[in-house]
Design a protein around this motif. Structure first.
Motif, PDB file in Angstrom:
ATOM      1  N   LEU A  28       0.818  -1.224   0.000  1.00  0.00           N
ATOM      2  CA  LEU A  28       0.000   0.000   0.000  1.00  0.00           C
ATOM      3  C   LEU A  28       0.843   1.262   0.000  1.00  0.00           C
ATOM      4  O   LEU A  28       0.395   2.319  -0.396  1.00  0.00           O
ATOM      5  CB  LEU A  28      -0.932  -0.004   1.218  1.00  0.00           C
ATOM      6  N   ASN A  29       2.078   1.137   0.490  1.00  0.00           N
ATOM      7  CA  ASN A  29       2.906   2.348   0.592  1.00  0.00           C
ATOM      8  C   ASN A  29       3.803   2.553  -0.629  1.00  0.00           C
ATOM      9  O   ASN A  29       4.706   3.377  -0.598  1.00  0.00           O
ATOM     10  CB  ASN A  29       3.756   2.295   1.867  1.00  0.00           C
ATOM     11  N   LEU A 343      11.160  15.043  -6.644  1.00  0.00           N
ATOM     12  CA  LEU A 343      11.416  16.150  -5.715  1.00  0.00           C
ATOM     13  C   LEU A 343      11.170  15.671  -4.287  1.00  0.00           C
ATOM     14  O   LEU A 343      10.070  15.238  -3.942  1.00  0.00           O
ATOM     15  CB  LEU A 343      10.492  17.333  -6.027  1.00  0.00           C
ATOM     16  N   GLU A 346      12.730  17.080   2.020  1.00  0.00           N
ATOM     17  CA  GLU A 346      13.118  16.814   3.406  1.00  0.00           C
ATOM     18  C   GLU A 346      13.880  15.505   3.505  1.00  0.00           C
ATOM     19  O   GLU A 346      13.595  14.549   2.787  1.00  0.00           O
ATOM     20  CB  GLU A 346      11.879  16.747   4.305  1.00  0.00           C
ATOM     21  N   PRO A 349      11.633  11.978   5.221  1.00  0.00           N
ATOM     22  CA  PRO A 349      10.886  11.071   4.324  1.00  0.00           C
ATOM     23  C   PRO A 349      11.794  10.370   3.306  1.00  0.00           C
ATOM     24  O   PRO A 349      11.564   9.202   2.985  1.00  0.00           O
ATOM     25  CB  PRO A 349       9.896  11.996   3.612  1.00  0.00           C
ATOM     26  N   LYS A 353      11.996   6.330   2.983  1.00  0.00           N
ATOM     27  CA  LYS A 353      11.672   5.676   1.712  1.00  0.00           C
ATOM     28  C   LYS A 353      12.864   4.864   1.191  1.00  0.00           C
ATOM     29  O   LYS A 353      12.686   3.826   0.546  1.00  0.00           O
ATOM     30  CB  LYS A 353      11.214   6.714   0.684  1.00  0.00           C
ATOM     31  N   GLN A 356      12.735   1.661   2.963  1.00  0.00           N
ATOM     32  CA  GLN A 356      11.647   0.811   2.446  1.00  0.00           C
ATOM     33  C   GLN A 356      11.976   0.269   1.055  1.00  0.00           C
ATOM     34  O   GLN A 356      11.217  -0.516   0.499  1.00  0.00           O
ATOM     35  CB  GLN A 356      10.354   1.626   2.395  1.00  0.00           C
ATOM     36  N   PRO A 683       1.836  -4.439   4.683  1.00  0.00           N
ATOM     37  CA  PRO A 683       1.079  -3.515   5.539  1.00  0.00           C
ATOM     38  C   PRO A 683       0.663  -4.160   6.853  1.00  0.00           C
ATOM     39  O   PRO A 683       0.451  -5.374   6.921  1.00  0.00           O
ATOM     40  CB  PRO A 683      -0.140  -3.155   4.691  1.00  0.00           C
TER      41      PRO A 683
ATOM     42  N   GLN B 167       3.945  10.364   9.416  1.00  0.00           N
ATOM     43  CA  GLN B 167       4.749   9.641   8.420  1.00  0.00           C
ATOM     44  C   GLN B 167       5.384   8.406   9.046  1.00  0.00           C
ATOM     45  O   GLN B 167       5.453   7.350   8.423  1.00  0.00           O
ATOM     46  CB  GLN B 167       5.831  10.559   7.857  1.00  0.00           C
ATOM     47  N   GLY B 171       3.016   5.711   7.676  1.00  0.00           N
ATOM     48  CA  GLY B 171       3.797   5.399   6.471  1.00  0.00           C
ATOM     49  C   GLY B 171       4.895   4.383   6.711  1.00  0.00           C
ATOM     50  O   GLY B 171       5.062   3.446   5.943  1.00  0.00           O
ATOM     51  N   LYS B 172       5.639   4.569   7.819  1.00  0.00           N
ATOM     52  CA  LYS B 172       6.807   3.706   8.021  1.00  0.00           C
ATOM     53  C   LYS B 172       6.470   2.425   8.793  1.00  0.00           C
ATOM     54  O   LYS B 172       6.800   1.330   8.342  1.00  0.00           O
ATOM     55  CB  LYS B 172       7.904   4.476   8.758  1.00  0.00           C
ATOM     56  N   LYS B 175       2.890   0.976   7.226  1.00  0.00           N
ATOM     57  CA  LYS B 175       3.084   0.823   5.770  1.00  0.00           C
ATOM     58  C   LYS B 175       1.743   0.845   5.020  1.00  0.00           C
ATOM     59  O   LYS B 175       1.530   0.063   4.093  1.00  0.00           O
ATOM     60  CB  LYS B 175       3.846  -0.461   5.455  1.00  0.00           C
ATOM     61  N   LEU B 176       0.870   1.734   5.437  1.00  0.00           N
ATOM     62  CA  LEU B 176      -0.468   1.762   4.834  1.00  0.00           C
ATOM     63  C   LEU B 176      -0.576   2.741   3.669  1.00  0.00           C
ATOM     64  O   LEU B 176      -1.450   2.595   2.813  1.00  0.00           O
ATOM     65  CB  LEU B 176      -1.517   2.125   5.903  1.00  0.00           C
ATOM     66  N   VAL B 177       0.281   3.751   3.661  1.00  0.00           N
ATOM     67  CA  VAL B 177       0.278   4.727   2.555  1.00  0.00           C
ATOM     68  C   VAL B 177       1.723   5.122   2.257  1.00  0.00           C
ATOM     69  O   VAL B 177       2.602   4.947   3.091  1.00  0.00           O
ATOM     70  CB  VAL B 177      -0.510   6.010   2.931  1.00  0.00           C
ATOM     71  N   PRO B 178       1.977   5.681   1.059  1.00  0.00           N
ATOM     72  CA  PRO B 178       3.336   6.160   0.783  1.00  0.00           C
ATOM     73  C   PRO B 178       3.724   7.289   1.744  1.00  0.00           C
ATOM     74  O   PRO B 178       2.862   8.095   2.115  1.00  0.00           O
ATOM     75  CB  PRO B 178       3.250   6.688  -0.649  1.00  0.00           C
ATOM     76  N   ILE B 179       4.988   7.321   2.110  1.00  0.00           N
ATOM     77  CA  ILE B 179       5.433   8.330   3.072  1.00  0.00           C
ATOM     78  C   ILE B 179       5.343   9.727   2.464  1.00  0.00           C
ATOM     79  O   ILE B 179       4.956  10.683   3.129  1.00  0.00           O
ATOM     80  CB  ILE B 179       6.880   8.017   3.526  1.00  0.00           C
ATOM     81  N   SER B 180       5.689   9.851   1.215  1.00  0.00           N
ATOM     82  CA  SER B 180       5.598  11.159   0.552  1.00  0.00           C
ATOM     83  C   SER B 180       5.493  10.927  -0.944  1.00  0.00           C
ATOM     84  O   SER B 180       5.671   9.814  -1.424  1.00  0.00           O
ATOM     85  CB  SER B 180       6.833  12.003   0.856  1.00  0.00           C
ATOM     86  N   GLY B 181       5.210  11.995  -1.669  1.00  0.00           N
ATOM     87  CA  GLY B 181       5.133  11.899  -3.129  1.00  0.00           C
ATOM     88  C   GLY B 181       3.845  12.493  -3.655  1.00  0.00           C
ATOM     89  O   GLY B 181       2.995  12.955  -2.871  1.00  0.00           O
ATOM     90  N   PHE B 191      -1.534   9.427  -2.232  1.00  0.00           N
ATOM     91  CA  PHE B 191      -0.553  10.347  -1.646  1.00  0.00           C
ATOM     92  C   PHE B 191      -1.221  11.411  -0.772  1.00  0.00           C
ATOM     93  O   PHE B 191      -0.569  12.021   0.059  1.00  0.00           O
ATOM     94  CB  PHE B 191       0.239  11.057  -2.757  1.00  0.00           C
ATOM     95  N   PHE B 271       7.237  18.462   3.319  1.00  0.00           N
ATOM     96  CA  PHE B 271       7.469  17.124   3.876  1.00  0.00           C
ATOM     97  C   PHE B 271       6.845  16.024   3.025  1.00  0.00           C
ATOM     98  O   PHE B 271       7.344  14.916   2.990  1.00  0.00           O
ATOM     99  CB  PHE B 271       6.939  17.050   5.314  1.00  0.00           C
ATOM    100  N   SER B 273       6.388  16.286  -0.235  1.00  0.00           N
ATOM    101  CA  SER B 273       6.824  16.469  -1.642  1.00  0.00           C
ATOM    102  C   SER B 273       5.628  16.727  -2.559  1.00  0.00           C
ATOM    103  O   SER B 273       5.552  16.157  -3.649  1.00  0.00           O
ATOM    104  CB  SER B 273       7.599  15.252  -2.134  1.00  0.00           C
TER     105      SER B 273
END
Lengths: 715, 325
Positions: A28-29, A343, A346, A349, A353, A356, A683, B167, B171-172, B175-181, B191, B271, B273
């Motif tokens: 999911l992430n 882009l 920070e 994140p 990533k 991950q 997840p 996040q 996110g971490k 792990k249910l959604v992307p951390i950023s983007g 996102f 944060f 993105s």
């Protein structure tokens, strides 16, 4: 009622078990499209959008990371060989270099530099090299360009380059390289090297004046006296005198070929209004082409289908074969299909990533350093068990950069050629404990500098012979900073015992000018103050913004400052020129920020810069280092050490601090990446279920209370 | 009404002119055209000639506000201020100092900002009103007391903590959604989930307490007592009467921020993105890009003035007693 509750429970159990059973493959992430999963796509990032992608203007590392893969100058640095070695890229061979006197008579290779009035570089190009497919080259059946005069109707349907449905290519010729040199001289381009190149290339100054009022698209047919078209695959550049470093410039994107069609295409106002310009959509010959450029979000490079045959090197330096760096020898380049730059402003994140598996490589921010790296008993660095468990690889390389604390030599207190000032500078050099600075503020990511030259630059010396004898002693097989007592003795000899000026009886106050004024800089500035306090010197920090700081430097009002230089090319000339009298910042507006002037040093510099590498040149370099160490216009600070982390699926990794076009050599094991990402990113749902239950547990008594209250109100 | 709107528009002109002058003066107190040129040209090998060329090409060689060398109206027209500011009133933002079309950049960047801000506003409004109504419904009970304490706690936490914490946990760890983007179209949803959740949670403390105050003010009024007296339940009273009457301050508070939703959020976008307008101005200030700074300040002022006008108009819609004159 009971039956309904049972059914609901059953349904919930079914949903939960279905969700949980599907978790093995769920990601999911995952920030990327599923269609990219098995492809050899490299994911990287940028923190700030690049200012320019025009090879005549770009001059910073983040811009070179992109255009280095797109534009190809005639020469490049060998990926594996050390010391850094140039080799042909789009050229057939290394250039034929000829020397001439003022009368135009050809001279032998061994003639002294002062007798050489001109040097000619004859560059022979490979045949069959083509530009990437681009709408600027597209023609109709009659041979007319399709998109050089776009109508309003056509413009209405265009928002980016991909909206052009037709693209074409053509072969690169010597004219395209010459055209790019002409572009460097055009005042509207604002090339950062224009003024420098005018000093070297014959006729460039006159050409620049001649075309000043002309439009860029009209300059292709105007000749430059010092740049000659020989034939389709050969051109000649004539430079003033002898300037052996010119070959390094020919390996930089400034000298890549540029198609005149591109300038004509991008000069259309309708495209400029939509930010479709050459500065944002390059047209190159390299292994990759920029297919998506949204500098506010992401930039995407894809393989250039017209890329000429290029192969992975089959030789490197000692140990490369053992490290597996020659396993791809002779394989066709590039290996990676697509590079996506995202882009990511920070570091937090970005780091998460990377862990991950969604970024393939990462630097190490100071707040993640302890999580990633630990130091061994011998002072070496290694990955933490967490990183090792993920199979992450660590690569370190000392940058070809020098950060120094400079003394303004025009300042009566710390500058000048007097023995008093020299001893004061040397005392400060001993007191400033850069080893401590590296340990505290850089997590050990640096090497204290012994001289002007950083490692990797010709003339850099290691071991006992390479230390700065005024600041270090050699002991236990390593350089050891002299004790503070030695510095105090120098202070006494300079007339500043215990930091008191023996002429005035007052405490010595020195001024440190800096643009570092943020809260993060406070600790560092305090540390500087403490170092000076060791000698009884009061250091006053004059923090200001960068504009004012630069102004102070230009006018010579700074006293002590910190500055740095990153190598343009691996030649000592590129560092020693920072101390050459003729480049003094105050007098000449040059890069000699310390305004250092020493007749002997200047003489040696003029001699050294025109020499080929060899024992004679090395001897002069040693002498120059000795003079600078003696005079101490700089307190040689440090050379930063880059730490980079790479996932196990990232291959063919070797730090190359000079080359900008290394992407084509890198390899990604996409299948391994898919597997590991799946493993690392399953997840976790149970906390959500717990949360829902907890919420229900709170809500039920509340509802009951409300019902009770409503009943009471009714009664 | 139309006369009122026209008058407000006319008032806006000197206001915007003043904002422009102020931005101009503040910017050029800190940065000189030379500084801007050096920033754009980079650090290496920059000569005085190159600086002069850059200024000449971009029109920064002119005097700032008054040109003594010229005659008549040209004394004003041949200045950096006039050349760079007049077109703003026609919404022609021009080219940034780094050579990009600002209008095109704004058009591109405002949608991602809106994509975060609009759901945040709507979901936030819904959640805050619901929580506030619940607090009013259970007023005097342990639930209200705990909710107020929770709101104060939520208000006291820095927004950066919510972002980094969100996040980290969602996110971490989970792990249910992307951390950023960010992505275009429907792909943007995955996102946007996390930034919207975080923004809503971060806003509950202050939002719910503010709405609770509004509702509490209403529940003690006579019409509420009458509603209860005629036998309506507490929920019916709250949702049918109290909520409706409390809408005026809620609506005006919401309408005023509507135009500013385009401007985005600096920290959140940075944060996560998200390529919105939030960081556009700050990036421009860091790059000393005056063209972008003046455009964004101008746009912000216009939107704010527009927001205030909308608020006035919305008063007349929700409360017929109010007349604009």
């Amino acid at each position: 009622m009971k039956r309904t509750s049972q059914k609901t429970c059953l349904l919930l159990t079914l949903i939960v078990s279905l969700v949980l059973s599907g978790c093995d493959d769920l990601q999911l992430n995952n920030p990327y499209s599923d269609s990219e999963a098995g492809q050899t796509v490299l994911y990287s990032s940028f923190t700030e959008r690049p200012k320019h992608l025009d090879p005549a203007i770009s001059y910073s590392a983040n811009e070179y990371a992109l255009i280095g893969q797109i534009y190809e100058p005639p020469f490049q640095y060998h990926y594996l060989k050390r010391p850094y070695t140039l080799e042909p890229l789009t050229a057939e061979k290394m250039p034929d270099i000829s020397y001439f006197d003022a009368e135009g008579k050809q001279l032998s290779d061994k003639v002294d530099a002062e007798n050489i009035a001109f040097t000619e570089y004859l560059i022979t190009l490979q045949q069959g090299i083509k530009f990437q497919p681009h709408p600027a080259f597209a023609k109709d059946k009659q041979g007319n360009f399709l998109f050089h005069q776009l109508s309003q109707q056509q413009l209405d349907s265009i928002n980016s380059l991909v909206d052009f449905k037709v693209a074409d290519s053509r072969e690169v010729t010597a004219e395209d390289y010459i055209y790019q040199i002409k572009r460097l001289a055009h005042p509207k381009i604002h090339s950062p090297v224009a003024e420098l190149m005018k000093q070297h290339i014959v006729g460039l100054t006159e050409f620049s004046k001649q075309i000043a009022k002309k439009k860029l698209v009209n300059i292709a047919s105007i000749p430059i006296s010092g740049v000659e078209f020989v034939n389709q695959y050969q051109y000649r550049i004539r430079i003033k005198g002898k300037y052996p470093q010119f070959i390094y410039w020919l390996a930089m994107p400034f000298f890549s070929p540029m198609a005149w069609e591109a300038d004509v295409f991008y000069s259309q106002q309708g495209l400029i209004d939509k930010n479709i310009t050459l500065d944002w959509y390059p047209v190159g010959t390299g292994p990759y082409m920029l297919v998506e450029n949204n500098p506010n979000r992401r930039m995407v490079l894809e393989k250039n289908p017209e890329f000429h045959p290029a192969y992975y090197p089959s030789e490197g330096e000692e140990g490369d074969r053992e490290r597996g760096l020659l396993e791809d020898a002779g394989e066709k380049l590039p290996f990676i299909d697509k590079v996506v730059y995202i882009l990511e402003k920070e570091t937090i994140p970005y780091w998460n990533k990377f862990l991950q598996g969604y970024y393939d490589a990462s630097g190490i921010a100071s707040d993640s350093f302890d999580q990633a790296v630990q130091f061994t008993g011998q002072g070496g660095e290694e990955l933490t068990p967490l990183m090792k468990g993920k199979g992450i690889q660590l690569q370190t390389a000392v940058a070809t950069s020098t950060f120094y604390m400079g003394f303004n030599m025009l300042n009566p207190e710390v500058g000048g050629d007097s023995e008093r000032a020299r001893k004061l500078r040397r005392a400060i050099a001993i007191a400033m404990d850069y080893e401590e600075h590296i340990a505290i503020f850089m997590n050990g990511r640096g090497v204290s500098a012994q001289g002007v030259l950083p490692p990797g630059i010709y003339g850099y010396q290691t071991g006992q012979a390479g230390i700065n004898p005024y600041v270090y002693d050699w002991g236990n097989g390593q350089a050891q900073r002299k004790s503070i007592e030695v510095a105090k003795q120098l202070m006494i000899e300079a007339g500043y015992a215990e930091g008191i000026d023996n002429k005035t009886g007052e405490a010595l106050i020195l001024y440190f000018d800096t643009a570092a004024s943020g809260p993060d800089d406070r600790a560092r500035l305090n540390w500087y103050r403490k170092q000076f306090e060791k000698l009884g010197i009061q250091l006053v920090i004059r923090a200001t913004d960068y504009n004012r700081f630069q102004q102070k430097m230009r006018s010579g009002n700074a006293q002590i400052f910190i500055w740095g230089w990153n190598a343009d090319y691996p030649d000592p000339e590129n560092f020693f020129f920072l101390l050459y009298g003729g480049h003094g910042k105050v007098k000449y507006g040059g890069e000699n920020a310390a305004n250092y002037q020493n007749a002997e040093f200047d003489r040696l510099f003029e001699q050294m810069r025109n020499m080929e590498n060899g024992s004679e040149r090395l001897k002069i370099i040693r002498k120059m280092e000795a003079i600078v160490r003696y005079d101490a216009p700089w307190l040689f600070g440090l050379h930063p050490k880059n730490f980079s982390l790479y996932h196990s699926w990232y291959q063919n990794l070797k730090p190359n601090l000079m080359a900008n076009n290394t992407m084509k050599y890198k390899r990604i094991d996409a299948l391994k990446r898919v597997e590991l990402r799946k493993k690392w990113n399953r997840p976790v749902f149970w906390p959500l279920i717990v949360l829902v239950i907890m919420f229900g547990a709170i809500l039920i008594p509340a509802i009951n209370a409300y019902r009770r209250r409503a009943k009471e109100t009714m009664q | 009404m139309i006369q009122y709107i026209i008058r407000r528009f006319l008032y806006a002109i000197p206001l915007l002119f003043g904002v422009n002058v102020l931005t101009f003066v503040l910017f050029f107190i800190v940065n000189s055209p030379d500084d801007m040129a050096r920033m754009q040209l980079g650090q290496k090998h920059v000569t005085e000639q190159a600086v002069e060329n850059w200024k000449q090409q971009r029109g920064y060689h002119l005097p700032l506000l008054w040109n003594d060398q010229q005659q008549g109206i040209k004394k004003v027209k041949e200045t950096i201020f006039y050349q760079k500011s007049v077109n703003l009133f026609l919404f022609q933002f021009g080219i940034s100092d780094s050579g990009r079309n600002i209008g095109a950049d704004i058009k591109q960047r405002m949608w991602p900002s809106l994509a975060v801000a609009l759901p945040t506003l709507l979901v936030g409004l819904l959640v805050n009103i619901t929580v506030a109504l619940m607090m009013v419904l259970f007023r005097g009970s342990y639930l209200e007391f705990s909710s107020i304490v929770l709101c104060v706690i939520l208000m006291s936490i820095s927004s950066l903590f919510y972002i980094i914490g969100g996040q980290f946990v969602i996110g971490k760890l989970l792990k249910l959604v992307p951390i950023s983007g960010y992505d275009g179209g429907l792909d943007a949803i995955k996102f946007l989930v996390l930034p919207v959740i975080i923004s809503v949670i971060a806003g509950i403390g202050s939002g719910a307490r503010w709405y609770r105050t509004l509702f509490l003010e209403e529940v003690n009024k006579d019409y509420v007592r009458t509603a209860r007296a005629k036998g309506l339940t507490e929920t019916q009273t709250l949702f049918r009467h109290v909520l409706q009457n409390a809408l005026i301050p809620i609506l005006t508070g919401v309408v005023v921020v509507l135009p500013l939703l385009f401007m985005g959020s600096l920290i959140l976008e940075s944060f996560f993105s998200i390529p919105g307008l939030g960081s556009y101005t700050i990036d421009a200030i860091n790059r000393q890009d005056f063209a972008i700074v003046r455009s964004m300040v101008f746009l912000g002022s216009v939107l704010y003035i527009f927001g205030l006008l909308l608020t006035d108009i919305s008063y007349t819609i929700v409360d017929p007693r109010v007349r604009l004159s």
